[in-house]
Design a protein around this motif. Structure first.
Motif, PDB file in Angstrom:
ATOM      1  N   GLY A 305       0.821  -1.207   0.000  1.00 23.12           N
ATOM      2  CA  GLY A 305       0.000   0.000   0.000  1.00 23.12           C
ATOM      3  C   GLY A 305       0.853   1.254   0.000  1.00 23.12           C
ATOM      4  N   ASN A 306       0.183   2.365  -0.261  1.00 28.93           N
ATOM      5  CA  ASN A 306       0.838   3.669  -0.336  1.00 28.93           C
ATOM      6  C   ASN A 306       0.754   4.344   1.032  1.00 28.93           C
ATOM      7  OD1 ASN A 306       1.618   6.279  -0.833  1.00 28.93           O
ATOM      8  ND2 ASN A 306       0.210   6.611  -2.564  1.00 28.93           N
ATOM      9  N   ALA A 307       1.909   4.628   1.606  1.00 24.62           N
ATOM     10  CA  ALA A 307       1.929   5.242   2.940  1.00 24.62           C
ATOM     11  C   ALA A 307       1.241   6.604   2.933  1.00 24.62           C
ATOM     12  CB  ALA A 307       3.374   5.388   3.418  1.00 24.62           C
ATOM     13  N   ALA A 308       1.185   7.243   1.776  1.00 20.81           N
ATOM     14  CA  ALA A 308       0.562   8.572   1.692  1.00 20.81           C
ATOM     15  C   ALA A 308      -0.951   8.483   1.498  1.00 20.81           C
ATOM     16  CB  ALA A 308       1.194   9.371   0.547  1.00 20.81           C
ATOM     17  N   ASP A 309      -1.488   7.244   1.425  1.00 21.77           N
ATOM     18  CA  ASP A 309      -2.927   7.067   1.212  1.00 21.77           C
ATOM     19  C   ASP A 309      -3.470   5.962   2.133  1.00 21.77           C
ATOM     20  OD1 ASP A 309      -5.491   7.031   0.177  1.00 21.77           O
ATOM     21  OD2 ASP A 309      -4.934   5.790  -1.550  1.00 21.77           O
ATOM     22  N   PRO A 310      -3.475   6.197   3.449  1.00 25.42           N
ATOM     23  CA  PRO A 310      -3.857   5.134   4.394  1.00 25.42           C
ATOM     24  C   PRO A 310      -5.285   4.649   4.217  1.00 25.42           C
ATOM     25  CG  PRO A 310      -2.840   6.994   5.551  1.00 25.42           C
ATOM     26  CD  PRO A 310      -3.068   7.430   4.142  1.00 25.42           C
ATOM     27  N   GLU A 311      -6.179   5.506   3.680  1.00 25.23           N
ATOM     28  CA  GLU A 311      -7.579   5.089   3.459  1.00 25.23           C
ATOM     29  C   GLU A 311      -7.657   3.728   2.795  1.00 25.23           C
ATOM     30  OE1 GLU A 311     -10.743   7.495   2.883  1.00 25.23           O
ATOM     31  OE2 GLU A 311      -9.869   8.020   4.840  1.00 25.23           O
ATOM     32  N   ALA A 312      -6.703   3.482   1.893  1.00 21.84           N
ATOM     33  CA  ALA A 312      -6.761   2.273   1.064  1.00 21.84           C
ATOM     34  C   ALA A 312      -6.362   1.015   1.829  1.00 21.84           C
ATOM     35  CB  ALA A 312      -5.854   2.462  -0.158  1.00 21.84           C
ATOM     36  N   TRP A 313      -5.693   1.138   2.991  1.00 23.07           N
ATOM     37  CA  TRP A 313      -5.196  -0.084   3.653  1.00 23.07           C
ATOM     38  C   TRP A 313      -5.330  -0.081   5.175  1.00 23.07           C
ATOM     39  CZ3 TRP A 313      -1.480   1.537   6.981  1.00 23.07           C
ATOM     40  CH2 TRP A 313      -0.813   2.713   6.658  1.00 23.07           C
ATOM     41  N   TRP A 314      -5.611   1.072   5.778  1.00 18.67           N
ATOM     42  CA  TRP A 314      -5.587   1.147   7.249  1.00 18.67           C
ATOM     43  C   TRP A 314      -6.878   0.580   7.848  1.00 18.67           C
ATOM     44  CZ3 TRP A 314      -7.020   5.777  10.694  1.00 18.67           C
ATOM     45  CH2 TRP A 314      -6.563   5.560  12.011  1.00 18.67           C
TER      46      TRP A 314
END
Ligand SMILES: C[S@@+](CC[C@H](N)C(=O)[O-])C[C@H]1O[C@@H](n2cnc3c(N)ncnc32)[C@H](O)[C@@H]1O
Length: 437
Positions: A305-314
């Motif tokens: 995942g992209n650390a700058a886009d936590p919505e996608a994986w958090w």
């Protein structure tokens, strides 16, 4: 086509350098592909050493070849340009007698286009031996040729470090030592030292680096006792200090936001029974985290995942600790990766600074109040380090810097900077910040 015997490492290192300089490939990748069916350990090491030497001295070697050939070599004959660079590097390095270097280079040229450029290789190298003093003097006068770096990087480093700039550039041209990390779940440092000594290796235990040993000789990592089963790993001393700033304890929920290939994830797991999420944007690189953790027989939750886009994986549960070991210019590790100076462009730095900033801003809200975020880079550039953090602190009033005067490094505004060669380490920046309650 490949030539035989001693000429083979010369030919392969020439090809590896061409892959970096003409095609923009990373040196380690190019070498891995070229050496995949090449078993001899000594020849592998020689190929690597020669490629490193050529990339360190490329401006001088390239300039000398251009002065020595009557006409520039055509595009199709470019491999010979790189073979000449390898031979000139060896002649200047002086490890082998001049006649042996010339002989093996001519032999290597025999495998290219039916050997029709053997005469040219012989003539250019003999011409160098005749004119070497004049050529060396012209190199010494030119800062780009003498230092072996592109102009933009010389300017950038010396602007950021007016007093230390020259030493930083010189340290990037030195051969680094092999640092090891002792898995303290398995061995104490003394036990590791004893095991190494029993196997015939000489190592030292540097002060201030509690898990580290430095090997005094060159060695194949796979030959080291304890490497195969994860009691020892390879990791520079500077990178080993990150774990100290994280203040780990059993049971903490930890995010390693840029985890691959997993060196710091592994170190954290060796230190404490934490609940670790290892995130990386690159699924292939994340597979290497898995391999590394398997070797030390410890576990983490692996997440692409992209650390700058936590919505996608958090999953919505906050972390007690977050490590942002950010993608960076890698200007602190040029001594280990001499190709970096040719692969990076000046414009990359601003792009990296923007990525680092986006990651920091996106991850800060994921930190539990009272928790610690550690930001690290292997860069020496202020914009990626103290500059980046200064502006982060201005944007986040609930962040408090935690100073670590007990750890090695220079205090540089917010954070700690090791310059390449400090304490025998790579260049590295690290900062810890606590989120206020
Ligand atoms: C300096 S390396 C990390 C080294 C690692 N921490 C270690 O100790 O082995 C930076 C990593 O960041 C990853 N990366 C780059 N951009 C990213 C992003 N937007 N989100 C997550 N990971 C990213 C890269 O794939 C690379 O593996």
């Amino acid at each position: 086509m490949r030539p035989k015997t001693g000429s083979q490492p010369r030919w392969l290192s020439a090809q590896a350098c061409q892959a970096v300089l003409d095609r923009g490939r990373a040196l380690d990748e190019a070498l891995a592909a070229l050496l995949s069916d090449f078993d001899d350990g000594r020849d592998r090491a020689l190929t690597r050493r020669l490629a490193h030497g050529v990339l360190r001295d490329w401006p001088a070697l390239d300039s000398m070849i251009r002065q020595l050939v009557e006409r520039p070599l055509g595009k199709g004959d470019r491999p010979i340009h790189f073979l000449l660079a390898v031979a000139l590097h060896e002649l200047r390095d002086g490890r082998e007698p001049d006649h042996a270097v010339v002989h093996v280079a001519v032999e290597a040229a025999g495998a290219f286009r039916g050997g029709r450029l053997r005469g040219l290789v012989n003539a250019v190298l003999r011409n160098f031996l005749r004119r070497r003093e004049v050529l060396e003097a012209s190199v010494a006068e030119d800062p780009v040729l003498a230092s072996g770096y592109p102009r933009w990087l010389i300017d950038r480093i010396t602007a950021d470090w007016p007093e230390q700039g020259e030493a930083i550039l010189a340290a990037g041209n030195a051969v680094p030592p092999l640092w090891l990390r002792v898995n303290r779940r398995r061995w104490s440092r003394d036990q590791a030292l004893a095991a190494l000594e029993a196997a015939g290796f000489v190592a030292r235990a540097p002060a201030h680096f509690t898990d580290a040993l430095v090997l005094e000789d060159r060695a194949r990592v796979s030959d080291l006792p304890g490497f195969a089963d994860g009691a020892l790993s390879v990791q520079d001393g500077a990178a080993q200090l990150v774990v100290e700033e994280l203040e780990l304890a059993d049971g903490l929920r930890v995010l390693d936001a840029c985890a691959a290939p997993g060196g710091k994830s592994a170190h954290m797991l060796e230190r404490a029974d934490i609940d670790l999420t290892a995130l990386d944007i690159d699924a292939d690189r994340l597979a290497r985290v898995e391999e590394n953790l398997q070797r030390i027989r410890l576990n983490a939750r692996l997440q692409t995942g992209n650390a700058a886009d936590p919505e996608a994986w958090w999953d919505g549960r906050r972390f007690d600790r977050i490590l942002v070991d950010a993608p960076c210019s890698a200007t602190g590790v040029i001594r280990r990766h001499p190709d970096i100076r040719w692969l990076r462009r000046a414009s990359d730095v601003e792009t990296l600074v923007a990525t680092q900033r986006a990651m920091l801003d996106a991850l800060w809200p994921l930190l539990e109040p009272g928790g610690i975020l550690v930001y690290a880079t292997c860069s020496v550039l202020v914009a990626e380090n103290a500059g980046q953090i200064q502006s982060f602190l201005e944007r986040h009033a609930d962040a408090r810097v935690i100073d670590h005067p007990e750890l090695p490094g220079r205090a540089v505004g917010p954070g700690r900077q090791l310059l390449p060669g400090d304490e025998d380490c790579d260049g590295f920046y690290c900062l810890a910040a606590r989120r206020l309650q």
